[in-house]
Design a protein around this motif. Sequence first.
Motif, PDB file in Angstrom:
ATOM      1  N   GLU A  96      65.369 -74.799 -69.524  1.00 40.26           N
ATOM      2  CA  GLU A  96      66.408 -75.703 -69.029  1.00 40.26           C
ATOM      3  C   GLU A  96      66.988 -76.539 -70.172  1.00 40.26           C
ATOM      4  O   GLU A  96      68.204 -76.756 -70.238  1.00 40.26           O
ATOM      5  N   LYS A  97      66.120 -76.999 -71.068  1.00 31.44           N
ATOM      6  CA  LYS A  97      66.588 -77.784 -72.215  1.00 31.44           C
ATOM      7  C   LYS A  97      67.502 -76.968 -73.121  1.00 31.44           C
ATOM      8  O   LYS A  97      68.399 -77.503 -73.768  1.00 31.44           O
ATOM      9  N   LEU A  98      67.256 -75.663 -73.165  1.00 30.08           N
ATOM     10  CA  LEU A  98      68.075 -74.772 -73.990  1.00 30.08           C
ATOM     11  C   LEU A  98      69.376 -74.378 -73.297  1.00 30.08           C
ATOM     12  O   LEU A  98      70.178 -73.631 -73.856  1.00 30.08           O
ATOM     13  N   GLY A  99      69.561 -74.878 -72.061  1.00 27.38           N
ATOM     14  CA  GLY A  99      70.780 -74.579 -71.327  1.00 27.38           C
ATOM     15  C   GLY A  99      70.697 -73.363 -70.436  1.00 27.38           C
ATOM     16  O   GLY A  99      71.714 -72.927 -69.870  1.00 27.38           O
ATOM     17  N   VAL A 100      69.496 -72.792 -70.283  1.00 27.42           N
ATOM     18  CA  VAL A 100      69.308 -71.633 -69.411  1.00 27.42           C
ATOM     19  C   VAL A 100      68.851 -72.137 -68.035  1.00 27.42           C
ATOM     20  O   VAL A 100      67.747 -72.682 -67.910  1.00 27.42           O
ATOM     21  N   LYS A 101      69.704 -72.027 -67.044  1.00 33.61           N
ATOM     22  CA  LYS A 101      69.358 -72.510 -65.704  1.00 33.61           C
ATOM     23  C   LYS A 101      68.342 -71.573 -65.064  1.00 33.61           C
ATOM     24  O   LYS A 101      68.584 -70.383 -64.915  1.00 33.61           O
ATOM     25  N   VAL A 102      67.180 -72.131 -64.717  1.00 35.56           N
ATOM     26  CA  VAL A 102      66.093 -71.332 -64.144  1.00 35.56           C
ATOM     27  C   VAL A 102      66.215 -71.365 -62.626  1.00 35.56           C
ATOM     28  O   VAL A 102      65.690 -72.254 -61.957  1.00 35.56           O
ATOM     29  N   THR A 103      66.923 -70.401 -62.068  1.00 35.45           N
ATOM     30  CA  THR A 103      67.138 -70.336 -60.623  1.00 35.45           C
ATOM     31  C   THR A 103      66.086 -69.431 -59.982  1.00 35.45           C
ATOM     32  O   THR A 103      65.487 -68.579 -60.660  1.00 35.45           O
ATOM     33  N   PRO A 104      65.845 -69.591 -58.677  1.00 32.65           N
ATOM     34  CA  PRO A 104      64.896 -68.706 -58.001  1.00 32.65           C
ATOM     35  C   PRO A 104      65.238 -67.227 -58.153  1.00 32.65           C
ATOM     36  O   PRO A 104      64.356 -66.395 -58.380  1.00 32.65           O
ATOM     37  N   LEU A 105      66.508 -66.889 -58.059  1.00 30.82           N
ATOM     38  CA  LEU A 105      66.896 -65.482 -58.131  1.00 30.82           C
ATOM     39  C   LEU A 105      66.681 -64.909 -59.533  1.00 30.82           C
ATOM     40  O   LEU A 105      66.305 -63.739 -59.679  1.00 30.82           O
ATOM     41  N   ARG A 106      66.900 -65.704 -60.555  1.00 27.39           N
ATOM     42  CA  ARG A 106      66.641 -65.237 -61.919  1.00 27.39           C
ATOM     43  C   ARG A 106      65.153 -65.026 -62.148  1.00 27.39           C
ATOM     44  O   ARG A 106      64.744 -64.061 -62.790  1.00 27.39           O
ATOM     45  N   LYS A 107      64.333 -65.935 -61.610  1.00 27.43           N
ATOM     46  CA  LYS A 107      62.888 -65.761 -61.702  1.00 27.43           C
ATOM     47  C   LYS A 107      62.465 -64.446 -61.049  1.00 27.43           C
ATOM     48  O   LYS A 107      61.684 -63.669 -61.613  1.00 27.43           O
ATOM     49  N   ILE A 108      62.966 -64.209 -59.856  1.00 29.08           N
ATOM     50  CA  ILE A 108      62.573 -63.011 -59.112  1.00 29.08           C
ATOM     51  C   ILE A 108      63.007 -61.747 -59.851  1.00 29.08           C
ATOM     52  O   ILE A 108      62.250 -60.776 -59.951  1.00 29.08           O
ATOM     53  N   GLY A 109      64.226 -61.747 -60.384  1.00 32.27           N
ATOM     54  CA  GLY A 109      64.718 -60.572 -61.098  1.00 32.27           C
ATOM     55  C   GLY A 109      63.865 -60.228 -62.309  1.00 32.27           C
ATOM     56  O   GLY A 109      63.495 -59.058 -62.520  1.00 32.27           O
ATOM     57  N   VAL A 110      63.522 -61.238 -63.109  1.00 32.55           N
ATOM     58  CA  VAL A 110      62.675 -61.000 -64.278  1.00 32.55           C
ATOM     59  C   VAL A 110      61.284 -60.551 -63.838  1.00 32.55           C
ATOM     60  O   VAL A 110      60.668 -59.663 -64.447  1.00 32.55           O
ATOM     61  N   GLY A 111      60.777 -61.143 -62.742  1.00 33.61           N
ATOM     62  CA  GLY A 111      59.462 -60.759 -62.230  1.00 33.61           C
ATOM     63  C   GLY A 111      59.402 -59.316 -61.778  1.00 33.61           C
ATOM     64  O   GLY A 111      58.408 -58.620 -62.025  1.00 33.61           O
ATOM     65  N   LEU A 112      60.456 -58.838 -61.138  1.00 31.99           N
ATOM     66  CA  LEU A 112      60.506 -57.433 -60.727  1.00 31.99           C
ATOM     67  C   LEU A 112      60.485 -56.507 -61.944  1.00 31.99           C
ATOM     68  O   LEU A 112      59.814 -55.470 -61.942  1.00 31.99           O
ATOM     69  N   ALA A 113      61.223 -56.883 -62.991  1.00 36.96           N
ATOM     70  CA  ALA A 113      61.252 -56.069 -64.211  1.00 36.96           C
ATOM     71  C   ALA A 113      59.864 -55.991 -64.850  1.00 36.96           C
ATOM     72  O   ALA A 113      59.420 -54.922 -65.288  1.00 36.96           O
ATOM     73  N   LEU A 114      59.165 -57.118 -64.884  1.00 36.73           N
ATOM     74  CA  LEU A 114      57.825 -57.133 -65.473  1.00 36.73           C
ATOM     75  C   LEU A 114      56.840 -56.312 -64.645  1.00 36.73           C
ATOM     76  O   LEU A 114      55.957 -55.647 -65.198  1.00 36.73           O
ATOM     77  N   THR A 115      56.995 -56.330 -63.331  1.00 33.27           N
ATOM     78  CA  THR A 115      56.135 -55.513 -62.466  1.00 33.27           C
ATOM     79  C   THR A 115      56.308 -54.034 -62.782  1.00 33.27           C
ATOM     80  O   THR A 115      55.338 -53.281 -62.871  1.00 33.27           O
ATOM     81  N   GLY A 116      57.554 -53.613 -62.960  1.00 34.21           N
ATOM     82  CA  GLY A 116      57.808 -52.228 -63.343  1.00 34.21           C
ATOM     83  C   GLY A 116      57.194 -51.886 -64.692  1.00 34.21           C
ATOM     84  O   GLY A 116      56.626 -50.803 -64.875  1.00 34.21           O
TER      85      GLY A 116
END
Length: 449
Positions: free
Chosen positions: A304-324
Amino acid sequence: MSSTSTETEVIKSDKYPAAIPYIIGNEAAERFSFYGMRAILPIFLVAQFFNPTGNPALQTVAEAKSNAQVHIFVALAYATPMIGAALADWFFGKYKVILYVSIIYCIGHLFLALYDTDLQWFGYGLTLIAVGAGGIKSCVSANVGDQFDKSNEHLMSKVYGWFYFAINSGSVLSNYFIPELYKNYGASVAFGVPGILMALATLIFWLGRKKYVIVPPTGFKPDFAKLKEGFSATGRVLLVFAFIPLFWAMWDQNLSEWILQAGKLDLELWKGHTILSGQVQLANPVFLVSFLPVFTYVIYPNLEKLGVKVTPLRKIGVGLALTGLSFVIIAQIQDKIDAGGHPSVWNQILGYLILAWGEILVWVTCLEYAYTNSPKFMKSIMGAIGLLTVALGNFLVALMNESISKGGYFAQYTGASYYWFFVKLMAIELIIFILVSKFIKEKRYVGED
């Protein structure tokens, strides 16, 4: 300042609700009981019922039967929360449902300890545990949110993080000790100890009875204005949750397929120290307990400090990629096993690490998302809808393993091809999720009157 603005102003508080320690203690003990039983379940089913002689020619079918049984059990455990949620929200309230259904849960554990040589009665025990675990599941997570109001809702994300920390603390301990008990003292003791912990969980919950903020049941009143709002909220959440069954179809294999795979690995962690195949899964809760604070207090705030908004949907998308990605590692391990090798268990532990990161990003986010995006009269129901994704994912894997055990269509997906099949499915889903997520909107309901 006008009187109107003064009346509506909310004074922020950094004081946590008094009931939180009881809720977290109850969850830690209950999860010990559930994951402790599951830690040995797939190995036990193969060794006791499906291939007791250890015949190599029967092992593939025996493992498929065991996996099918485990995933059906998990599917039932995560389908019944809808019933528990309806009883809690509309008729009895969360407190009564959690307390009384926990007693059914304890009886199920007793059956496992008493009938470890009788598949039929052992199955009855699994059914009672599934009904018990499922009946309280959505109520417990929603009960966390009920303890907050507008003044301290900013603490909710941290408490849900600690709630999940409690889940995995119980899992860490049970995944280590229960396989040891099974090896040294047999199935009846190994299944009995989780039953004792479930009784303790019930006691802890009861001791906090005077501390809870108890939201009374609303009754089943067909208020069409509320139903319209409820259906609208359900539609928004379902659009997100439609992508979660595949995550659970893959995640729950770390407690069944991955355990059986571990039995074919070199289990020496370092010279002179070898672990049991049922203990490798200990890596998942250890990583979860270790990295939950890192994500909550380090990664998210710094992004967030770096200007990257951590939204629920972004969390979920990255999490799905890591699961794969975790399944890419497991598939590569299986490739080596199929070629006659015995890869190091450290390769599988790497898969557990990446899977844990995926779980933090996907499911911790979904727990909060289900609560905050549903109106008051549907809090438990929405949590149950989230848990139905677990049931659906496990049901699909159970059908696949049933097909394998009977020589059906999915019999072509054995060995490494089994895991590569899921990698391909997740890649397709991730592309669709990226395209759809931009159209999903949020509406928060927290601290309503």
